[in-house]
Scaffold this active site. Sequence first.
Site, PDB file in Angstrom:
ATOM      1  N   TYR A  61      -8.460  -9.001   6.293  1.00 55.11           N
ATOM      2  CA  TYR A  61      -9.318  -8.238   5.389  1.00 55.11           C
ATOM      3  C   TYR A  61     -10.507  -9.123   4.982  1.00 55.11           C
ATOM      4  O   TYR A  61     -10.665 -10.232   5.486  1.00 55.11           O
ATOM      5  CB  TYR A  61      -8.514  -7.716   4.199  1.00 55.11           C
ATOM      6  CG  TYR A  61      -7.419  -6.763   4.637  1.00 55.11           C
ATOM      7  CD1 TYR A  61      -7.716  -5.626   5.380  1.00 55.11           C
ATOM      8  CD2 TYR A  61      -6.078  -7.028   4.355  1.00 55.11           C
ATOM      9  CE1 TYR A  61      -6.723  -4.760   5.824  1.00 55.11           C
ATOM     10  CE2 TYR A  61      -5.070  -6.164   4.792  1.00 55.11           C
ATOM     11  CZ  TYR A  61      -5.400  -5.042   5.526  1.00 55.11           C
ATOM     12  OH  TYR A  61      -4.420  -4.194   5.964  1.00 55.11           O
TER      13      TYR A  61
ATOM     14  N   THR B 295       0.840  -1.201   0.000  1.00 56.83           N
ATOM     15  CA  THR B 295       0.000   0.000   0.000  1.00 56.83           C
ATOM     16  C   THR B 295       0.870   1.244   0.000  1.00 56.83           C
ATOM     17  O   THR B 295       1.774   1.379   0.816  1.00 56.83           O
ATOM     18  CB  THR B 295      -0.919   0.003   1.232  1.00 56.83           C
ATOM     19  OG1 THR B 295      -1.777  -1.123   1.146  1.00 56.83           O
ATOM     20  CG2 THR B 295      -1.742   1.277   1.297  1.00 56.83           C
TER      21      THR B 295
ATOM     22  N   HIS C  46      -6.908 -10.486  -2.501  1.00 59.12           N
ATOM     23  CA  HIS C  46      -6.306 -10.360  -1.171  1.00 59.12           C
ATOM     24  C   HIS C  46      -7.197 -11.094  -0.172  1.00 59.12           C
ATOM     25  O   HIS C  46      -8.259 -10.609   0.224  1.00 59.12           O
ATOM     26  CB  HIS C  46      -6.171  -8.886  -0.793  1.00 59.12           C
ATOM     27  CG  HIS C  46      -5.211  -8.637   0.330  1.00 59.12           C
ATOM     28  ND1 HIS C  46      -4.908  -9.583   1.289  1.00 59.12           N
ATOM     29  CD2 HIS C  46      -4.468  -7.536   0.650  1.00 59.12           C
ATOM     30  CE1 HIS C  46      -4.028  -9.088   2.145  1.00 59.12           C
ATOM     31  NE2 HIS C  46      -3.739  -7.846   1.779  1.00 59.12           N
ATOM     32  N   GLY C  47      -6.731 -12.263   0.247  1.00 58.67           N
ATOM     33  CA  GLY C  47      -7.479 -13.054   1.206  1.00 58.67           C
ATOM     34  C   GLY C  47      -6.711 -13.269   2.493  1.00 58.67           C
ATOM     35  O   GLY C  47      -6.831 -14.323   3.123  1.00 58.67           O
TER      36      GLY C  47
ATOM     37  N   GLN D 289      -3.842  -6.380  -7.420  1.00 65.39           N
ATOM     38  CA  GLN D 289      -4.346  -7.072  -6.238  1.00 65.39           C
ATOM     39  C   GLN D 289      -5.672  -6.410  -5.866  1.00 65.39           C
ATOM     40  O   GLN D 289      -5.723  -5.199  -5.654  1.00 65.39           O
ATOM     41  CB  GLN D 289      -3.389  -6.968  -5.059  1.00 65.39           C
ATOM     42  CG  GLN D 289      -3.890  -7.793  -3.865  1.00 65.39           C
ATOM     43  CD  GLN D 289      -3.151  -7.508  -2.582  1.00 65.39           C
ATOM     44  OE1 GLN D 289      -3.284  -6.422  -2.019  1.00 65.39           O
ATOM     45  NE2 GLN D 289      -2.372  -8.474  -2.112  1.00 65.39           N
TER      46      GLN D 289
ATOM     47  N   ARG E  54      -4.091 -14.546  -2.134  1.00 58.95           N
ATOM     48  CA  ARG E  54      -3.138 -14.386  -1.034  1.00 58.95           C
ATOM     49  C   ARG E  54      -3.825 -14.777   0.269  1.00 58.95           C
ATOM     50  O   ARG E  54      -4.927 -14.310   0.556  1.00 58.95           O
ATOM     51  CB  ARG E  54      -2.659 -12.932  -0.948  1.00 58.95           C
ATOM     52  CG  ARG E  54      -1.433 -12.770  -0.057  1.00 58.95           C
ATOM     53  CD  ARG E  54      -0.971 -11.340   0.024  1.00 58.95           C
ATOM     54  NE  ARG E  54       0.486 -11.273   0.123  1.00 58.95           N
ATOM     55  CZ  ARG E  54       1.161 -10.223   0.568  1.00 58.95           C
ATOM     56  NH1 ARG E  54       0.529  -9.134   0.979  1.00 58.95           N
ATOM     57  NH2 ARG E  54       2.478 -10.237   0.608  1.00 58.95           N
TER      58      ARG E  54
END
Length: 369
Positions: free
Chosen positions: A175, A28, A170-171, A103, A222
């Site tokens: 999140y 980020t 994004h796993g 992503q 991920r």
Amino acid sequence: MTDVSPLFRPFRLRGLELANRVVMAPMTRSRSPGGFPNDENVAYYTRRAAAEVGLILSEGTIPRRRGGSNDAEVPLFWGEEALAGWKRVIDSVHAAGGKMGPQVWHQGMSRKPGSGHFPDAPSDGPSGVTLTGKKVGEEPSEAEVLDMAQAYADAARDAKRLGFDCVELHGAHAYLIDEFFWEVTNRRTDRFGGSIEARAEFAAETIRRCRAAVDDLPLIIRISQWKSVDYGAKVARTPEELERWVKVLADAGVDAIHCSQRRILEPEFPSVDGPNGLNLAGWVKKLSGLPTISVGSVGLSSEFTGAFRGEGSAAGKLDEVVERVEKGEFDLVAVGRALLQDPEWAQKVHAGRFDELRDYQPLAIQTYY
């Protein structure tokens, strides 16, 4: 001198040909005012593409759920202006000889209410439960959950249309997708909650929808055991549980699993295979048969959370990471802070210019070079 040739052998992921095994990890940056990629974003990724990074995974990008982010300078991956910006990014990366995927990142209940691009929007989560287990809202209906899954698929469809080479979901890190995986945040009693397989069903639903949207474009997910609020958290406490978890993802049609841990050489189940045993990516590859990406302080002496405390990190050795790639424990190696500090990191490693590798300096996280 370390023989780094295993890192620079080609790799094929579904139909995607990568020149080497070096991946730029998603990081980020909060450098897209309004959520729209700009000239700085284009130049930032192009520099790495031109310097032998085999695959670039973008910073987290937000799908079309309005409560998806806590930061209005994190880039969106929906809407005409944002997608036009991403088109410029991928065209420039390709012109420099690179490969890249976005992503797709929904922050879920990690988002602070009242923040982000749309402060009035509610935050999404499996059960209206915070990361500490506090009930703060109603559980979303199944229809709402399916729309969350579709938001990822819409972003994936746009990624293919724009010309990206793959997509990562994004796993990890507590999140949205990971909140479905984790017992603390998922208290559902329908098909999306309960057993480890049921808690993986939201990810599977998302993967299936993404697969339908992108056809043969490689899909990566991920995952992590650790959470932003609990570094010791475990979704899978044993190899048997891990196998049950990742089988759901493999059966849904994902092509690779990006396994996030704080230190790449940390064994996942030392009680099973000892202090030098397989890391998370090694176990996931062994149990699922899928290619894996390993990540965690590669090329540096200390783990990444120090960066958030303003700490630097000395350039570290790569010997054991390279050895594990050579042995086939995992397939690709994601590099984060070292590539923030030095866009030419991969080029220097490939050429054996180890004395030119830079220590990570705290200011690197505040710059966009």
